[in-house]
Scaffold this motif. Structure first.
Motif, mmCIF file in Angstrom:
data_model
loop_
_atom_site.group_PDB
_atom_site.id
_atom_site.type_symbol
_atom_site.label_atom_id
_atom_site.label_comp_id
_atom_site.label_asym_id
_atom_site.label_seq_id
_atom_site.Cartn_x
_atom_site.Cartn_y
_atom_site.Cartn_z
ATOM 1 N N ILE A 120 0.812 -1.214 0.000
ATOM 2 C CA ILE A 120 0.000 0.000 0.000
ATOM 3 C C ILE A 120 0.846 1.264 0.000
ATOM 4 C CG2 ILE A 120 -1.293 1.403 1.655
ATOM 5 C CD1 ILE A 120 -3.301 -0.718 1.956
ATOM 6 N N GLU A 121 1.934 1.235 0.741
ATOM 7 C CA GLU A 121 2.785 2.419 0.808
ATOM 8 C C GLU A 121 3.259 2.841 -0.580
ATOM 9 O OE1 GLU A 121 5.785 1.508 3.714
ATOM 10 O OE2 GLU A 121 4.240 1.374 5.272
ATOM 11 N N LYS A 122 3.542 1.839 -1.398
ATOM 12 C CA LYS A 122 4.019 2.144 -2.749
ATOM 13 C C LYS A 122 2.954 2.840 -3.580
ATOM 14 C CE LYS A 122 5.534 -2.175 -3.271
ATOM 15 N NZ LYS A 122 5.917 -3.384 -4.015
ATOM 16 N N GLN A 123 1.683 2.615 -3.235
ATOM 17 C CA GLN A 123 0.603 3.175 -4.036
ATOM 18 C C GLN A 123 0.464 4.682 -3.887
ATOM 19 O OE1 GLN A 123 -1.037 1.265 -6.226
ATOM 20 N NE2 GLN A 123 0.395 -0.320 -5.555
ATOM 21 N N HIS A 124 1.075 5.213 -2.850
ATOM 22 C CA HIS A 124 0.966 6.645 -2.635
ATOM 23 C C HIS A 124 1.390 7.423 -3.878
ATOM 24 C CE1 HIS A 124 1.070 10.580 -0.882
ATOM 25 N NE2 HIS A 124 2.357 10.691 -1.078
ATOM 26 N N PHE A 125 2.440 6.968 -4.488
ATOM 27 C CA PHE A 125 2.955 7.675 -5.651
ATOM 28 C C PHE A 125 2.029 7.495 -6.854
ATOM 29 C CE2 PHE A 125 6.418 6.343 -2.890
ATOM 30 C CZ PHE A 125 6.919 7.590 -2.538
ATOM 31 N N ALA A 126 1.354 6.370 -6.908
ATOM 32 C CA ALA A 126 0.446 6.109 -8.023
ATOM 33 C C ALA A 126 -0.780 7.009 -7.975
ATOM 34 C CB ALA A 126 0.033 4.639 -8.023
ATOM 35 N N ILE A 127 -1.164 7.400 -6.768
ATOM 36 C CA ILE A 127 -2.406 8.176 -6.641
ATOM 37 C C ILE A 127 -2.200 9.658 -6.965
ATOM 38 C CG2 ILE A 127 -2.153 8.769 -4.195
ATOM 39 C CD1 ILE A 127 -5.498 7.639 -5.542
ATOM 40 N N GLN A 128 -1.003 10.142 -6.787
ATOM 41 C CA GLN A 128 -0.767 11.582 -6.997
ATOM 42 C C GLN A 128 -1.170 12.085 -8.386
ATOM 43 O OE1 GLN A 128 -0.325 13.561 -4.540
ATOM 44 N NE2 GLN A 128 -0.099 11.857 -3.101
ATOM 45 N N PRO A 129 -0.741 11.422 -9.465
ATOM 46 C CA PRO A 129 -1.143 11.893 -10.792
ATOM 47 C C PRO A 129 -2.652 11.868 -10.984
ATOM 48 C CG PRO A 129 0.594 10.240 -10.944
ATOM 49 C CD PRO A 129 0.155 10.254 -9.528
ATOM 50 N N GLY B 157 -22.318 3.735 1.862
ATOM 51 C CA GLY B 157 -20.997 3.514 1.282
ATOM 52 C C GLY B 157 -20.076 4.695 1.491
ATOM 53 N N MET B 158 -20.579 5.886 1.225
ATOM 54 C CA MET B 158 -19.737 7.073 1.379
ATOM 55 C C MET B 158 -19.354 7.328 2.824
ATOM 56 S SD MET B 158 -20.845 10.005 -1.264
ATOM 57 C CE MET B 158 -22.385 9.604 -2.033
ATOM 58 N N CYS B 159 -20.291 7.059 3.734
ATOM 59 C CA CYS B 159 -19.989 7.274 5.156
ATOM 60 C C CYS B 159 -19.059 6.199 5.698
ATOM 61 C CB CYS B 159 -21.286 7.270 5.978
ATOM 62 S SG CYS B 159 -22.324 8.718 5.724
ATOM 63 N N VAL B 160 -19.388 4.950 5.404
ATOM 64 C CA VAL B 160 -18.735 3.831 6.075
ATOM 65 C C VAL B 160 -17.385 3.450 5.475
ATOM 66 C CG1 VAL B 160 -18.934 1.340 6.439
ATOM 67 C CG2 VAL B 160 -20.868 2.848 6.981
ATOM 68 N N PHE B 161 -17.321 3.484 4.146
ATOM 69 C CA PHE B 161 -16.115 2.981 3.476
ATOM 70 C C PHE B 161 -14.790 3.558 3.993
ATOM 71 C CE2 PHE B 161 -12.929 3.553 0.125
ATOM 72 C CZ PHE B 161 -12.584 2.238 -0.101
ATOM 73 N N PRO B 162 -14.669 4.885 4.103
ATOM 74 C CA PRO B 162 -13.365 5.396 4.533
ATOM 75 C C PRO B 162 -12.936 4.922 5.917
ATOM 76 C CG PRO B 162 -15.015 7.130 4.458
ATOM 77 C CD PRO B 162 -15.622 5.949 3.811
ATOM 78 N N PHE B 163 -13.902 4.579 6.761
ATOM 79 C CA PHE B 163 -13.536 4.034 8.065
ATOM 80 C C PHE B 163 -13.070 2.585 7.939
ATOM 81 C CE2 PHE B 163 -16.213 7.629 9.073
ATOM 82 C CZ PHE B 163 -15.537 8.225 10.127
ATOM 83 N N ALA B 164 -13.790 1.839 7.122
ATOM 84 C CA ALA B 164 -13.400 0.445 6.910
ATOM 85 C C ALA B 164 -12.021 0.357 6.265
ATOM 86 C CB ALA B 164 -14.436 -0.266 6.042
ATOM 87 N N ALA B 165 -11.732 1.337 5.411
ATOM 88 C CA ALA B 165 -10.456 1.308 4.675
ATOM 89 C C ALA B 165 -9.467 2.331 5.206
ATOM 90 C CB ALA B 165 -10.727 1.540 3.194
ATOM 91 N N ARG B 166 -9.607 2.680 6.471
ATOM 92 C CA ARG B 166 -8.728 3.673 7.071
ATOM 93 C C ARG B 166 -7.242 3.483 6.765
ATOM 94 N NH1 ARG B 166 -8.836 4.645 13.173
ATOM 95 N NH2 ARG B 166 -9.021 2.394 13.055
ATOM 96 N N VAL B 172 -2.427 5.869 1.308
ATOM 97 C CA VAL B 172 -2.504 6.244 -0.099
ATOM 98 C C VAL B 172 -2.774 7.737 -0.265
ATOM 99 C CG1 VAL B 172 -3.747 5.928 -2.259
ATOM 100 C CG2 VAL B 172 -3.215 3.946 -0.827
ATOM 101 N N ALA B 173 -3.748 8.255 0.487
ATOM 102 C CA ALA B 173 -4.145 9.643 0.267
ATOM 103 C C ALA B 173 -3.415 10.621 1.174
ATOM 104 C CB ALA B 173 -5.652 9.786 0.459
#
Lengths: 203, 203
Positions: A120-129, B157-166, B172-173
């Motif tokens: 997952i850490e590697k994906q950080h760079f993939a998301i930027q563009p 989905g919009m509320c719950v997903f980001p918590f499930a995928a914290r 990533v983000a």
DNA sequence: GTCTATATTAGGATAGAC
DNA sequence: GTCTATCCTAATATAGAC
């Protein structure tokens, strides 16, 4: 070059993928995987020294498959709204084909010590563009202004959640009827697209 | 009437809730729960005969807490769009306070033989009035026409997903920065509301 | 009601024959 | 490369003293 070996190794990987996908690392049993591959536990350990190593192998396989470059279609020269529709289509097709994927990944990413993180850490760079491309579309006025990250999470949430929560959807919304589930999930291809478009189209 | 007993039983339930919530039924260890409750394993079995029974106890507790009648505010006489905003607010407040809940429930509902199903089946009847209320709002023209089930799934989905995928969101983000995570999730209270409103308001 | 000590079982892993 | 038999450990569960 041993044909038999490749064959067995593949059978093991297929069996392990099936079992791990449904039961997760902790719920899966080596015995069950061996049974499904029509071999015995000892042979499993002969090919992959440990459960951990076997799991790593299939996790890598799954991730390299599941994080395909969605980006691709996002970088075409079509109007942005159309590109969004394409992305949702690709995602929904993938999810409809591999319905256990969301629950598996959520389970795994929330397990302490999961190898998933290295990936997952590697994906950080993939998301930027991708975020940049979204921001550009906003600046061009093709879609409304908002934080690109939230748009991504909204799309992902709407697509992924019903698969992760399939058992609940089935029982709560569809009266427990298995035969309605696929139809409902298939409908979402259209529903999510129109919903998103309505939300982000200018004015 | 034994004060000490109640005290211990509560400590056990609290400890078990914490551990099960994070690690799930399969990942949790009785020893760890005992440690957290400052007792030993034997006493754990004295109060709850088995791990299964202990898990059932906390699961019931969690479910009766987590499925509060969201319906409540949905049946007020406010304009429907305002009611939707209220529902999202209530949900986000709950999720921000109990961030492990989504991953726990997804994990559990996808585990074979989970007792969760007995509970979930009962919810079918609870959802019907909600769907009806949404349909009525659509018929009155307060929001656009769509299948009510899909609207519910979109909001959830919009509320719950980001918590499930914290863990993924964070890495990533948010470049792995823990300190940004809560802010991002808190932002979603506003983001989800405005996104949904844009998507469902007429015209 | 709470503890220490012990039993039991399940499940991952290895030895060694073929 | 594949098997049977066995080991080892971790984790649930119980016995029995206090």
């Amino acid at each position: 070059m041993n044909k038999q070996k490749d064959n067995t190794e593949e059978r093991i990987l297929d069996a392990a993928t099936d079992i791990f996908m449904v039961k997760g690392m902790e719920g899966a049993r080596m015995q069950e995987i061996a049974d499904k591959a029509s071999i015995n536990k000892a042979l499993l350990h002969y090919y992959f020294r440990s459960k951990d190593k076997l799991f790593d192998a299939i996790l890598t396989k799954i991730l390299n498959f599941a994080f395909p470059q969605i980006g691709k279609v996002l970088f075409s020269d079509l109007p942005f709204l159309e590109r969004v529709e394409q992305v949702i289509d690709i995602y929904m097709t993938l999810l409809l084909k591999h319905q256990q994927l969301p629950a598996f990944l959520i389970k795994e990413m929330n397990r302490e010590g999961s190898v998933l993180f290295k990936f997952i850490e590697k994906q950080h760079f993939a998301i930027q563009p991708i975020l940049k491309e979204i921001q550009d579309a906003m600046d061009r006025g093709e879609i409304i202004q908002m934080k690109p990250e939230h748009l991504v999470v909204n799309v992902l949430g709407m697509c992924v959640f019903p698969f992760a929560a399939r058992p609940m959807i089935k029982n709560v919304a569809l009266n427990g009827r298995d035969d309605l589930l696929n139809g409902f999930l298939e409908q979402r291809r259209f529903e999510v697209k129109t919903f998103i478009i309505r939300a982000i189209q200018p004015q």
